[in-house]
Design an enzyme around this catalytic site. Sequence first.
Site, PDB file in Angstrom:
ATOM      1  N   CYS A 108      34.977  82.026   3.224  1.00  0.00           N
ATOM      2  CA  CYS A 108      35.723  82.456   4.412  1.00  0.00           C
ATOM      3  C   CYS A 108      34.737  82.805   5.535  1.00  0.00           C
ATOM      4  O   CYS A 108      33.855  83.654   5.365  1.00  0.00           O
ATOM      5  CB  CYS A 108      36.608  83.650   4.079  1.00  0.00           C
ATOM      6  SG  CYS A 108      37.553  84.194   5.507  1.00  0.00           S
TER       7      CYS A 108
ATOM      8  N   HIS B 259      32.881  73.205  -0.003  1.00  0.00           N
ATOM      9  CA  HIS B 259      33.253  72.671   1.312  1.00  0.00           C
ATOM     10  C   HIS B 259      31.933  72.356   2.027  1.00  0.00           C
ATOM     11  O   HIS B 259      31.106  73.253   2.214  1.00  0.00           O
ATOM     12  CB  HIS B 259      34.090  73.722   2.056  1.00  0.00           C
ATOM     13  CG  HIS B 259      34.383  73.371   3.477  1.00  0.00           C
ATOM     14  ND1 HIS B 259      34.849  74.285   4.399  1.00  0.00           N
ATOM     15  CD2 HIS B 259      34.291  72.208   4.144  1.00  0.00           C
ATOM     16  CE1 HIS B 259      35.019  73.694   5.568  1.00  0.00           C
ATOM     17  NE2 HIS B 259      34.683  72.433   5.447  1.00  0.00           N
TER      18      HIS B 259
ATOM     19  N   LEU C 189      45.027  77.443   1.555  1.00  0.00           N
ATOM     20  CA  LEU C 189      45.201  77.406   3.012  1.00  0.00           C
ATOM     21  C   LEU C 189      46.049  78.593   3.437  1.00  0.00           C
ATOM     22  O   LEU C 189      47.254  78.621   3.175  1.00  0.00           O
ATOM     23  CB  LEU C 189      45.896  76.102   3.421  1.00  0.00           C
ATOM     24  CG  LEU C 189      45.141  74.812   3.103  1.00  0.00           C
ATOM     25  CD1 LEU C 189      46.086  73.611   3.066  1.00  0.00           C
ATOM     26  CD2 LEU C 189      44.022  74.570   4.108  1.00  0.00           C
TER      27      LEU C 189
ATOM     28  N   GLY D 278      42.248  69.646   2.324  1.00  0.00           N
ATOM     29  CA  GLY D 278      42.845  70.728   3.111  1.00  0.00           C
ATOM     30  C   GLY D 278      43.665  70.185   4.263  1.00  0.00           C
ATOM     31  O   GLY D 278      44.851  69.861   4.117  1.00  0.00           O
ATOM     32  N   ARG D 279      43.003  69.998   5.416  1.00  0.00           N
ATOM     33  CA  ARG D 279      43.746  69.591   6.618  1.00  0.00           C
ATOM     34  C   ARG D 279      44.410  68.227   6.456  1.00  0.00           C
ATOM     35  O   ARG D 279      45.475  67.977   7.028  1.00  0.00           O
ATOM     36  CB  ARG D 279      42.806  69.600   7.833  1.00  0.00           C
ATOM     37  CG  ARG D 279      42.362  71.012   8.229  1.00  0.00           C
ATOM     38  CD  ARG D 279      41.161  70.964   9.121  1.00  0.00           C
ATOM     39  NE  ARG D 279      40.096  70.209   8.473  1.00  0.00           N
ATOM     40  CZ  ARG D 279      39.206  69.468   9.107  1.00  0.00           C
ATOM     41  NH1 ARG D 279      39.246  69.372  10.426  1.00  0.00           N
ATOM     42  NH2 ARG D 279      38.277  68.807   8.440  1.00  0.00           N
TER      43      ARG D 279
ATOM     44  N   GLY E 123      34.554  68.993  -0.716  1.00  0.00           N
ATOM     45  CA  GLY E 123      35.631  69.084   0.271  1.00  0.00           C
ATOM     46  C   GLY E 123      35.104  68.895   1.679  1.00  0.00           C
ATOM     47  O   GLY E 123      33.960  69.236   1.978  1.00  0.00           O
ATOM     48  N   GLY E 124      35.945  68.341   2.521  1.00  0.00           N
ATOM     49  CA  GLY E 124      35.597  68.197   3.930  1.00  0.00           C
ATOM     50  C   GLY E 124      36.010  66.858   4.486  1.00  0.00           C
ATOM     51  O   GLY E 124      35.489  65.820   4.088  1.00  0.00           O
TER      52      GLY E 124
HETATM   53  C1  LIG Z   1      44.555  76.685   8.324  1.00  0.00           C
HETATM   54  C2  LIG Z   1      43.481  76.830   7.296  1.00  0.00           C
HETATM   55  C3  LIG Z   1      43.543  77.870   6.388  1.00  0.00           C
HETATM   56  C4  LIG Z   1      42.548  78.002   5.405  1.00  0.00           C
HETATM   57  N1  LIG Z   1      42.654  79.008   4.477  1.00  0.00           N
HETATM   58  C5  LIG Z   1      41.742  79.092   3.463  1.00  0.00           C
HETATM   59  C6  LIG Z   1      41.865  80.072   2.424  1.00  0.00           C
HETATM   60  O1  LIG Z   1      42.794  80.887   2.389  1.00  0.00           O
HETATM   61  N2  LIG Z   1      40.910  80.088   1.449  1.00  0.00           N
HETATM   62  C7  LIG Z   1      39.861  79.198   1.438  1.00  0.00           C
HETATM   63  O2  LIG Z   1      39.033  79.228   0.532  1.00  0.00           O
HETATM   64  N3  LIG Z   1      39.733  78.262   2.401  1.00  0.00           N
HETATM   65  C8  LIG Z   1      40.644  78.181   3.390  1.00  0.00           C
HETATM   66  N4  LIG Z   1      40.523  77.195   4.328  1.00  0.00           N
HETATM   67  C9  LIG Z   1      39.468  76.166   4.168  1.00  0.00           C
HETATM   68  C10 LIG Z   1      40.015  75.004   3.328  1.00  0.00           C
HETATM   69  O3  LIG Z   1      40.388  75.432   2.049  1.00  0.00           O
HETATM   70  C11 LIG Z   1      39.012  73.842   3.202  1.00  0.00           C
HETATM   71  O4  LIG Z   1      37.888  74.269   2.490  1.00  0.00           O
HETATM   72  C12 LIG Z   1      38.572  73.318   4.545  1.00  0.00           C
HETATM   73  O5  LIG Z   1      39.675  73.140   5.394  1.00  0.00           O
HETATM   74  C13 LIG Z   1      37.808  71.995   4.430  1.00  0.00           C
HETATM   75  O6  LIG Z   1      38.595  70.981   3.935  1.00  0.00           O
HETATM   76  P1  LIG Z   1      39.302  69.867   4.881  1.00  0.00           P
HETATM   77  O7  LIG Z   1      38.269  69.257   5.747  1.00  0.00           O
HETATM   78  O8  LIG Z   1      39.913  68.932   3.873  1.00  0.00           O
HETATM   79  O9  LIG Z   1      40.329  70.608   5.679  1.00  0.00           O
HETATM   80  C14 LIG Z   1      41.482  77.068   5.341  1.00  0.00           C
HETATM   81  C15 LIG Z   1      41.428  76.028   6.265  1.00  0.00           C
HETATM   82  C16 LIG Z   1      42.405  75.898   7.244  1.00  0.00           C
HETATM   83  C17 LIG Z   1      42.326  74.751   8.205  1.00  0.00           C
END
Ligand SMILES: Cc1cc2nc3c(=O)[nH]c(=O)nc-3n(C[C@H](O)[C@H](O)[C@H](O)COP(=O)(O)O)c2cc1C
Length: 680
Positions: A408, A479, A322, A544-545, A520-521
């Site tokens: 990304c 994801h 993140l 993540g979130r 993930g998600g």
């Molecule tokens: C604030 C934020 C920063 C993130 N930074 C990255 C990152 O640096 N590298 C990456 O692969 N995914 C990044 N993501 C995506 C997350 O790793 C993850 O795949 C995505 O949030 C889905 O998971 P979730 O629904 O549990 O949040 C980021 C997501 C958020 C919200």
Amino acid sequence: MTLPAGTAPVKAEYLLPVTNISLRSAPDDDAAEGTTSISRGQTSIGYGDARDSKSGPSRGRMSKEQKKAQRGANKGRRFGKVRDELDLCWRVANGAICEYGAECRFTHDIAAYLAAKAQDLRIPDTSEISNEPPFTPDVTNMGEPHPGHASLDLSTTCPIFAETGECRYGFKCRFLGGHVRSDDSGKLQLLRDEDKKARAASTSREVNFVGPEIQKLLRSRKYPLPISDAYLRELQEQADAEKESKPAADASSIVVAEPDQEMELEEKQVLVKATKPLVEELVEKRTGEPTTVSQVDTPDVPMRFSEKKRLHWSGKTYLAPLTTVGNLPFRRLCVKYGVDITCGEMGLATSFLAGSKEEWSLVRRHPAESIFGVQVAGNKPSTLVPTAEVIAKECAGNIDFVDVNCGCPIDLVFKAGSGSALLDAPGKLGKIVVGMNKALGEIPVTVKLRTGVKDGRNTAHKLMPRAAVEWGAGCITLHGRTRQQRYTRLADWDYIRECVDAVRGREADEDLPPVPIFGGGDCYSAQDYWSNVENTGVDGVMVGRGALIKPWIFTEIKERREWDISARERLDIIRTYAEYGISHFGSDTTGINTTRRYLCEALSFQYRYVPIGLLETLPGRINDRAPAFRGRDELETLLASGDSKDWVKISEMFLGPAPESWTFMPKHKSNAYGGEESQG
Ligand SMILES: Cc1cc2nc3c(=O)[nH]c(=O)nc-3n(C[C@H](O)[C@H](O)[C@H](O)COP(=O)(O)O)c2cc1C
């Protein structure tokens, strides 16, 4: 009263009076993923820097969607450093002699420095915290002022000294009274606890410091890269040979061609050649049977796949990478609450190779992180493979995996062919993963994907079996969203199951043991976690979130329960974050205010938690919008505030008053603190 669909089912007694009923504005996670990062220097574009960066597209050249996405967001987020009024020389601050003497541009006068210095801080214990305003005692009240130096509180405790037996900030520390005493002559002496220092060496010291000398070697392109050079030469020779022998290629032997994929035929042929010996090695290693085809490795590439560590990650919990918010103190906090695997924020291969100090800071690891990896983004083997080689050398023994970012979504990264653009370039991705595998020696390469670039055109089910079987990925995380899909629509867990099946089918065909797959998600509760594992066959769920909003989620997952955490327990988490932040960012004035900034970033997610004790039905859901509600006490109400001024207030409970010069610009203009935005 009936609440609109998609609203968190808060019990009637906690809803604010009807006239006040309004839904909180929907948090914009797309903006969060795209705009949270600080500017990490010119060579660097983090997840968020793309839009924050000056190098981003000008408004005139933006698409309609880009302009729309920017509306209301703080585009030029900059966070300046806060310094002491008088700048004390670092050597003198640590009790050493400065070789520059009178020529030094910083003061050597400790007494004058202390006279001008802001007073010592004290982090209150949670037992001192009440559930009503002002919640915490006045931390500016000093317990035991030093008789000769009014800014020193002899009763305070420095988190760094308490943990490591010494404080590298010396006289600059804002908890100085905790590790200084006057000697017989009245001179201040810095304290050290040798026993603790010895014990802390393996338990508290961060590792993976890649310093200025290495950065300079990289910048001047003098860093030796024998494995990458050999591999890139090999690719080049094969490409040249293919060109010469055209049209000799037998298209039937070539990897599956996708009509919408941009990879050239030639590129695919090169990949087939480049990966073949590695595939054979992998097959041999995983089956124990010799393969029929010759498997002589390139002589100047010392590492063979058979020496790769296998990742036994099934059943482990994984915190998603993140950008900005997934910094070291936050990861450490999640470890405290039970996460097993952590990954650093995305770093750009080109910035690593340019010797960027900021990028190299992303590889730092706390010893509490028991399984730790670094994530890199790039668009070709010639940057990603050398980056992997440098990481392997400089972080030897302190890194468990290197992850390739293939997810990304942000424009600048995507348009450069990195991040989620790799989902449409399987040939290139294969060469990248194979090359990184060589460069990393025994360290595994993992890949993190989205389902595809465009809605309705998923590609992960084709890429994943190849990543596992042909390219030697040690773990795959998926994801469940396309690049195009926004966070408001749920992740596609049915498709994640299809992808798992595709990988397992291919592994069974080749008689290979399974690589771990994480989905993930939207995971927001133990129930979400375990039902996803059971329904899809993933080895675990990357969170993540869910972790940003409730860092205790990993405890819930492990204990298979929903935790009705109290506001005071949540404050305890915030206090721990403040301590970890100080340990990492520093206990001097600059470090305290950097910690404050990242704490506010963390709170910009944590306020979204709706206590489950307030809900009619469990568990909570990540996409539910909260109606206006009050907590069970005033502290709980404060923690639910989306106003950044309240986040600063919370930071002040532990970090003392925010200096006047300090500003915090959250993602949305509407609630900036301290800067012009808040005044106009
Ligand atoms: C604030 C934020 C920063 C993130 N930074 C990255 C990152 O640096 N590298 C990456 O692969 N995914 C990044 N993501 C995506 C997350 O790793 C993850 O795949 C995505 O949030 C889905 O998971 P979730 O629904 O549990 O949040 C980021 C997501 C958020 C919200």
